[in-house]
Design an enzyme around this catalytic site. Sequence first.
Site, PDB file in Angstrom:
ATOM      1  N   CYS A 120       0.856  -1.185   0.000  1.00 41.82           N
ATOM      2  CA  CYS A 120       0.000   0.000   0.000  1.00 41.82           C
ATOM      3  C   CYS A 120       0.900   1.245   0.000  1.00 41.82           C
ATOM      4  O   CYS A 120       1.694   1.419  -0.918  1.00 41.82           O
ATOM      5  CB  CYS A 120      -0.950  -0.072   1.199  1.00 41.82           C
ATOM      6  SG  CYS A 120      -2.160   1.237   1.363  1.00 41.82           S
ATOM      7  N   ASP A 169      -8.432  -3.782  -8.033  1.00 45.54           N
ATOM      8  CA  ASP A 169      -8.052  -2.651  -7.185  1.00 45.54           C
ATOM      9  C   ASP A 169      -8.573  -1.351  -7.803  1.00 45.54           C
ATOM     10  O   ASP A 169      -8.008  -0.856  -8.786  1.00 45.54           O
ATOM     11  CB  ASP A 169      -6.532  -2.615  -7.055  1.00 45.54           C
ATOM     12  CG  ASP A 169      -6.037  -1.614  -6.023  1.00 45.54           C
ATOM     13  OD1 ASP A 169      -6.798  -0.692  -5.667  1.00 45.54           O
ATOM     14  OD2 ASP A 169      -4.882  -1.751  -5.593  1.00 45.54           O
ATOM     15  N   HIS A 196      -7.189  -4.563  -3.796  1.00 45.50           N
ATOM     16  CA  HIS A 196      -6.171  -3.861  -3.017  1.00 45.50           C
ATOM     17  C   HIS A 196      -6.040  -4.540  -1.656  1.00 45.50           C
ATOM     18  O   HIS A 196      -7.029  -4.908  -1.040  1.00 45.50           O
ATOM     19  CB  HIS A 196      -6.576  -2.393  -2.843  1.00 45.50           C
ATOM     20  CG  HIS A 196      -5.503  -1.539  -2.274  1.00 45.50           C
ATOM     21  ND1 HIS A 196      -4.479  -1.014  -3.045  1.00 45.50           N
ATOM     22  CD2 HIS A 196      -5.274  -1.123  -1.006  1.00 45.50           C
ATOM     23  CE1 HIS A 196      -3.672  -0.301  -2.275  1.00 45.50           C
ATOM     24  NE2 HIS A 196      -4.132  -0.360  -1.038  1.00 45.50           N
TER      25      HIS A 196
END
Length: 227
Positions: A120, A169, A196
């Site tokens: 991330c 995502d 994600h």
Amino acid sequence: MGQFIDLTAADGFTFPAYVAEPSGAPRGAVVVLQEIFGVNSHIRSVADGYAAAGWLAVAPATFHRVQPGVDLGYAEADVKAGSALKAAAEALPWSGVLQDVQAAIEYAARAGKVGIVGYCWGGLLTWRAACELNGLAAAAPYYGGGMTGPAEVARTPRVPVLAHFGRKDHWIPVPAVEAFRQAHPAVEVHLYDADHGFNCDQRGSYDAAAATLARERTLAFFDKHLG
């Protein structure tokens, strides 16, 4: 398996890092960069996993300059808090957080060649580290938020990069990933049929198959470049 130690950046700032030692002599080292949730139980378990695979693992607390002791979960309130902390960290002078990553790399180098992996926001920092910092041999960003934006695509990595993204995502659309791939043909890019955060087994978006395959690829990548 691990413990927190204090590291000191070039500007004299002291911050904690979680360090996990392998059972035998380390094969090299891996710096593990956190999501927006701090060096929480998941990131510590990721570091432990790299240590179990034979690497010295170092996970610096990259939020420490804006708030010490961040250890969040994955509820809506945690996401909101983590997003605010990320914004504060990104607003620091450019050298701010990267100084801390550099200090972690230099500490890790006692074990040999150093790779870096991040998730991330940590994926974005991993990409920046591959392009801007010294002492790395390889980098493996996972779904780096903002990594496919123009400013980041314009960077040039100094070391081999293996990048993982999810097809589902919505933060990082597939066309942006493909544009990134075209801009950086030397970067090994993999897309997974996942969302994600697919590597985190504490999130609803966890995808065991994608996480396992990405880890296998990352370990092989580090074997090749850090061995």
